[in-house]
Write a protein that holds these residues in place. Structure first.
Motif, PDB file in Angstrom:
ATOM      1  N   THR A   2       0.859  -1.277   0.101  1.00 16.49           N
ATOM      2  CA  THR A   2       0.112   0.034   0.122  1.00 16.49           C
ATOM      3  C   THR A   2       0.903   1.143   0.002  1.00 16.49           C
ATOM      4  O   THR A   2       1.779   1.443   1.032  1.00 16.49           O
ATOM      5  CB  THR A   2      -0.831   0.062   1.288  1.00 16.49           C
ATOM      6  OG1 THR A   2      -1.669  -1.228   1.155  1.00 16.49           O
ATOM      7  CG2 THR A   2      -1.710   1.430   1.184  1.00 16.49           C
ATOM      8  N   ARG A   4       1.886   5.081   0.801  1.00 15.73           N
ATOM      9  CA  ARG A   4       1.294   6.081   1.532  1.00 15.73           C
ATOM     10  C   ARG A   4       1.097   7.533   0.735  1.00 15.73           C
ATOM     11  O   ARG A   4       2.120   7.814   0.351  1.00 15.73           O
ATOM     12  CB  ARG A   4       2.016   6.375   2.890  1.00 15.73           C
ATOM     13  CG  ARG A   4       1.347   7.327   3.703  1.00 15.73           C
ATOM     14  CD  ARG A   4       2.497   7.550   4.740  1.00 15.73           C
ATOM     15  NE  ARG A   4       2.116   8.948   5.618  1.00 15.73           N
ATOM     16  CZ  ARG A   4       3.080   9.516   6.332  1.00 15.73           C
ATOM     17  NH1 ARG A   4       4.115   8.989   6.732  1.00 15.73           N
ATOM     18  NH2 ARG A   4       2.695  10.285   6.839  1.00 15.73           N
ATOM     19  N   GLY A  74      -5.230   1.543  -7.392  1.00 14.61           N
ATOM     20  CA  GLY A  74      -6.020   0.935  -6.237  1.00 14.61           C
ATOM     21  C   GLY A  74      -5.466   1.550  -4.939  1.00 14.61           C
ATOM     22  O   GLY A  74      -5.371   2.436  -4.648  1.00 14.61           O
ATOM     23  N   GLU A  75      -4.802   0.283  -4.310  1.00 15.59           N
ATOM     24  CA  GLU A  75      -3.978   0.810  -3.096  1.00 15.59           C
ATOM     25  C   GLU A  75      -2.543   1.142  -3.171  1.00 15.59           C
ATOM     26  O   GLU A  75      -1.980   1.556  -2.696  1.00 15.59           O
ATOM     27  CB  GLU A  75      -3.889  -0.669  -2.251  1.00 15.59           C
ATOM     28  CG  GLU A  75      -5.056  -1.300  -1.738  1.00 15.59           C
ATOM     29  CD  GLU A  75      -5.722  -0.342  -0.751  1.00 15.59           C
ATOM     30  OE1 GLU A  75      -5.112   0.216   0.027  1.00 15.59           O
ATOM     31  OE2 GLU A  75      -7.030  -0.219  -0.985  1.00 15.59           O
ATOM     32  N   GLU A  76      -2.027   0.806  -4.657  1.00 18.18           N
ATOM     33  CA  GLU A  76      -0.610   1.533  -4.843  1.00 18.18           C
ATOM     34  C   GLU A  76      -0.887   2.395  -5.864  1.00 18.18           C
ATOM     35  O   GLU A  76      -1.750   2.606  -6.595  1.00 18.18           O
ATOM     36  CB  GLU A  76       0.093   0.110  -5.510  1.00 18.18           C
ATOM     37  CG  GLU A  76      -0.024  -0.896  -4.314  1.00 18.18           C
ATOM     38  CD  GLU A  76       0.597  -2.213  -5.320  1.00 18.18           C
ATOM     39  OE1 GLU A  76       0.578  -2.389  -6.535  1.00 18.18           O
ATOM     40  OE2 GLU A  76       1.024  -3.027  -4.633  1.00 18.18           O
TER      41      GLU A  76
END
Length: 406
Positions: A2, A4, A74-76
């Protein structure tokens, strides 16, 4: 993994350190304008904003590599760079002028959209932050000039008051109770941008800290796009540049019209009316000239072996419109035909009296097959243009030979 997103909490962070968590070679992406080999990097943390929500991605550098694109996975967040970093520990640097420009435009959009909805009941259904112009699409009745000016004036009033712009976090239900402008159906904690006493809107984009930093909102025009109304606007530095450019254009037009800038509209209206009058007079003169010349030409044109009077001529120094007038006059007489060309641009026009019995459209098609060109028409009247203007005389000679042979 993920990533930040540092820009969520501080859009003013221009430089940062991060660790490369993943690096791979990617093929060229011609659709995105990337023609060479690139590397895709995923960092543990980043200040680079990816393209999303109508806002383009940031640019800058990661180490010695140039950032070509930033994409939300998405998360990245995927960073496309032009070379592989030499060390997994990297320094990132944002192209700040580009970022701040985007912050001005996006925050200005929030404020302008809020004014359109609050004051005129026109919700924003989409937003696009372009390289030069920004747009919002409004749904509802057509925004009048008064609506556009009113929303602009209301937004600028809040800008001049320099109200704080803050980030809020909460669930959709919590934000709904706070009076969010556009509710979203998403689970979990959402990020929203609040303009004090003016707007609260879920958004993942980058924004200024106070409305004064937007500078100014300038609404330019409104046009129909499918079922919605597209409003063009610019903010901050863009508004300054475009306003200066617009005034320079206005001044140049005023100089051309020999009037004051305040009188440009009336002077332009008079110029257009004068031009239309001259055009009308020119048509009348061309018509009379065509009638006189057709009379002289027909008198001196003998009939061919089929009893046809074929007028074949390449004109120089006349407007294309004259060919139509001249051909029409020629074709009023029985057993007459006009094969006309224009030396300047290769314009061809074939016309005949309806009782002549030939096919002008078919004849023109054969000529274009030989010399190249495009056009069409009816059996009695056909026109088009040659690919090479210099072929006009040869084209008419071919057409005349075909008529004599058939």
């Amino acid at each position: 993994m993920t990533t930040r997103r540092l820009y969520y909490d501080d859009a003013y962070e221009k430089e940062f350190t991060a660790r490369v968590m993943h690096c791979e070679v990617l093929p060229p992406d011609v659709k995105s304008g990337i023609t060479g080999t690139v590397w895709g990097l995923i960092l543990d943390r980043t200040a680079f904003y990816p393209t999303s929500g109508g806002q383009p991605n940031d640019l800058g550098k990661i180490g010695d590599a140039n950032v070509l694109d930033v994409r939300d996975e998405g998360e990245e967040i995927l960073h496309l760079v032009d070379r592989k970093p030499s060390d997994p520990e990297v320094n990132g640097c944002i192209n700040w002028p580009r970022r701040f420009d985007h912050m001005q435009q996006h925050t200005g959009q929030h404020l302008l959209s809020a004014m359109f909805q609050e004051r005129f009941g026109l919700p924003t259904v989409s937003f696009h932050l372009g390289g030069e112009i920004c747009t919002i699409d409004l749904r509802g009745p057509e925004p009048t000039a008064e609506f556009l000016e009113g929303a602009e004036r209301a937004a600028n009033k809040i800008i001049f008051e320099d109200r704080p712009v803050t980030v809020r976090y909460g669930t959709a239900d919590q934000l709904s109770h706070l009076g969010v402008r556009k509710e979203v159906d998403r689970k979990g904690i959402l990020r929203a941008i609040e303009i004090e006493a003016a707007d609260l809107q879920p958004c993942g984009g980058t924004h200024v800290k106070s409305t004064g930093q937007i500078g100014v909102v300038l609404v330019r025009r409104c046009s129909k796009v499918r079922q919605d109304w597209r409003v063009e606007f610019v903010c901050g530095g863009r508004a300054e540049r475009i306003a200066r450019h617009d005034f320079q254009l206005l001044r140049e037009v005023a100089e051309k019209l020999s009037c004051a800038t305040d009188d440009v509209v009336s002077a332009a209206t008079s110029a257009v009316a004068e031009r239309e009058a001259h055009f009308k007079n020119l048509r009348a003169v061309l018509q009379r000239l065509a009638e006189a010349e057709a009379t002289l030409v027909l008198r001196d044109t003998p009939a061919d072996s089929h009893g046809l009077h074929v007028v074949s001529r390449v004109f120089e120094g006349v407007p294309a419109e004259f060919l139509g007038f001249f051909a029409t006059e020629i074709a009023k007489t029985e057993k007459t035909m006009a094969l006309l060309g224009l030396a300047a641009d290769g314009h061809l026009l074939f016309a005949q009296h309806p009782a002549t019995g030939k096919d002008m459209s078919a004849l023109l098609k054969v000529v274009f097959e030989k010399f190249g060109g495009k056009g069409g028409g009816t059996r009695d009247f056909a026109r088009g243009r040659l690919n090479e203007a210099a072929s006009a005389a040869k084209a008419l000679s071919l057409a005349k030979e075909m008529l004599a042979a058939g």
